[in-house]
Design a protein around this motif. Sequence first.
Motif, PDB file in Angstrom:
ATOM      1  N   MET A  68       0.775  -1.233  -0.130  1.00  0.00           N
ATOM      2  CA  MET A  68      -0.140   0.117  -0.143  1.00  0.00           C
ATOM      3  C   MET A  68       0.864   1.172  -0.233  1.00  0.00           C
ATOM      4  SD  MET A  68      -2.905   1.345   2.737  1.00  0.00           S
ATOM      5  CE  MET A  68      -1.613   1.778   3.973  1.00  0.00           C
ATOM      6  N   ASN A  69       0.805   2.271  -0.952  1.00  0.00           N
ATOM      7  CA  ASN A  69       1.291   3.493  -0.902  1.00  0.00           C
ATOM      8  C   ASN A  69       0.548   4.442   0.008  1.00  0.00           C
ATOM      9  OD1 ASN A  69       1.316   6.485  -2.475  1.00  0.00           O
ATOM     10  ND2 ASN A  69       3.391   5.286  -2.518  1.00  0.00           N
ATOM     11  N   HIS A  70      -0.781   4.683  -0.093  1.00  0.00           N
ATOM     12  CA  HIS A  70      -1.346   5.711   0.651  1.00  0.00           C
ATOM     13  C   HIS A  70      -2.908   5.347   0.680  1.00  0.00           C
ATOM     14  CE1 HIS A  70      -2.045   7.511  -3.097  1.00  0.00           C
ATOM     15  NE2 HIS A  70      -3.045   8.390  -2.691  1.00  0.00           N
ATOM     16  N   LEU A  71      -3.543   5.880   1.628  1.00  0.00           N
ATOM     17  CA  LEU A  71      -5.286   5.980   1.788  1.00  0.00           C
ATOM     18  C   LEU A  71      -5.417   7.396   1.268  1.00  0.00           C
ATOM     19  CD1 LEU A  71      -5.429   4.282   5.386  1.00  0.00           C
ATOM     20  CD2 LEU A  71      -6.128   3.369   3.085  1.00  0.00           C
ATOM     21  N   ALA A  72      -6.385   7.369   0.473  1.00  0.00           N
ATOM     22  CA  ALA A  72      -7.124   8.621   0.343  1.00  0.00           C
ATOM     23  C   ALA A  72      -8.568   8.844   1.017  1.00  0.00           C
ATOM     24  CB  ALA A  72      -7.110   8.827  -1.379  1.00  0.00           C
ATOM     25  N   PHE A  73      -8.512  10.065   1.307  1.00  0.00           N
ATOM     26  CA  PHE A  73     -10.163  10.395   1.789  1.00  0.00           C
ATOM     27  C   PHE A  73     -10.811  11.450   1.354  1.00  0.00           C
ATOM     28  CE2 PHE A  73      -7.406   8.498   5.257  1.00  0.00           C
ATOM     29  CZ  PHE A  73      -8.332   7.696   5.892  1.00  0.00           C
ATOM     30  N   HIS A  74     -12.004  11.502   1.194  1.00  0.00           N
ATOM     31  CA  HIS A  74     -12.958  12.903   0.980  1.00  0.00           C
ATOM     32  C   HIS A  74     -12.983  13.622   2.042  1.00  0.00           C
ATOM     33  CE1 HIS A  74     -14.794  10.931  -2.497  1.00  0.00           C
ATOM     34  NE2 HIS A  74     -14.719   9.829  -1.850  1.00  0.00           N
ATOM     35  N   ALA A  75     -12.606  14.946   1.706  1.00  0.00           N
ATOM     36  CA  ALA A  75     -12.729  15.998   2.551  1.00  0.00           C
ATOM     37  C   ALA A  75     -14.256  16.779   2.212  1.00  0.00           C
ATOM     38  CB  ALA A  75     -11.775  17.010   2.612  1.00  0.00           C
ATOM     39  N   PRO A  76     -14.922  17.169   3.273  1.00  0.00           N
ATOM     40  CA  PRO A  76     -16.215  18.181   2.858  1.00  0.00           C
ATOM     41  C   PRO A  76     -16.021  19.209   1.951  1.00  0.00           C
ATOM     42  CG  PRO A  76     -15.809  18.163   5.009  1.00  0.00           C
ATOM     43  CD  PRO A  76     -14.830  17.384   4.675  1.00  0.00           C
ATOM     44  N   ASP A  77     -14.682  19.942   2.128  1.00  0.00           N
ATOM     45  CA  ASP A  77     -14.639  21.238   1.481  1.00  0.00           C
ATOM     46  C   ASP A  77     -13.214  21.726   1.291  1.00  0.00           C
ATOM     47  OD1 ASP A  77     -14.035  22.304   4.012  1.00  0.00           O
ATOM     48  OD2 ASP A  77     -16.332  22.460   4.205  1.00  0.00           O
ATOM     49  N   ARG A  78     -12.849  22.553   0.623  1.00  0.00           N
ATOM     50  CA  ARG A  78     -11.409  23.232   0.638  1.00  0.00           C
ATOM     51  C   ARG A  78     -11.181  23.550   2.183  1.00  0.00           C
ATOM     52  NH1 ARG A  78     -10.037  25.945  -5.199  1.00  0.00           N
ATOM     53  NH2 ARG A  78     -10.852  24.141  -6.353  1.00  0.00           N
ATOM     54  N   GLY A  79     -11.887  24.173   2.625  1.00  0.00           N
ATOM     55  CA  GLY A  79     -11.359  24.798   4.004  1.00  0.00           C
ATOM     56  C   GLY A  79     -10.884  23.495   5.266  1.00  0.00           C
ATOM     57  N   THR A  80     -11.256  22.437   4.885  1.00  0.00           N
ATOM     58  CA  THR A  80     -11.040  21.303   5.628  1.00  0.00           C
ATOM     59  C   THR A  80      -9.566  20.828   5.187  1.00  0.00           C
ATOM     60  OG1 THR A  80     -13.187  20.455   5.937  1.00  0.00           O
ATOM     61  CG2 THR A  80     -11.489  18.778   6.359  1.00  0.00           C
ATOM     62  N   VAL A  81      -9.410  20.908   3.944  1.00  0.00           N
ATOM     63  CA  VAL A  81      -7.955  20.661   3.358  1.00  0.00           C
ATOM     64  C   VAL A  81      -7.304  21.348   3.804  1.00  0.00           C
ATOM     65  CG1 VAL A  81      -6.590  20.496   1.103  1.00  0.00           C
ATOM     66  CG2 VAL A  81      -8.737  19.298   1.347  1.00  0.00           C
TER      67      VAL A  81
END
Length: 127
Positions: A68-81
């Motif tokens: 496994m290289n990485h896990l990818a998650f959804h963020a609800p918006d750019r502010g969270t990122v």
Amino acid sequence: MLHHVELWVRDLERARERWGWLLGALGWEPYHEWGAGRSWRAGKTYLVIEESPALRPGTGHDRMRPGMNHLAFHAPDRGTVDALATGAAAHGWAVLFPERHPHAGGAEHYAVYLEDADGFEVEVVAT
């Protein structure tokens, strides 16, 4: 639909602090807790971190080796990122590709890439 992911770690408390901060910021809820592990849940999917007694000795996780290289998650918006990028260092994560953040994945891709001291990488993408 993904059921769960289990990550084996060398230091449960260190991983709990790091992953707890990250998953909490993404809206995941604590799920189970036991002597050797913790889990968080989002919907029907959960993530486990465990300091397993069956863990083999070695150098630890290396995302650059096969596996496994990485896990990818959804963020609800750019502010969270943005908040994750800003708070990462205080919670044991380093921002990868800082010179290209938040478009390290391309001009149309708004995300933060994080790596912890144990070598685990996550990508958090604004949806």
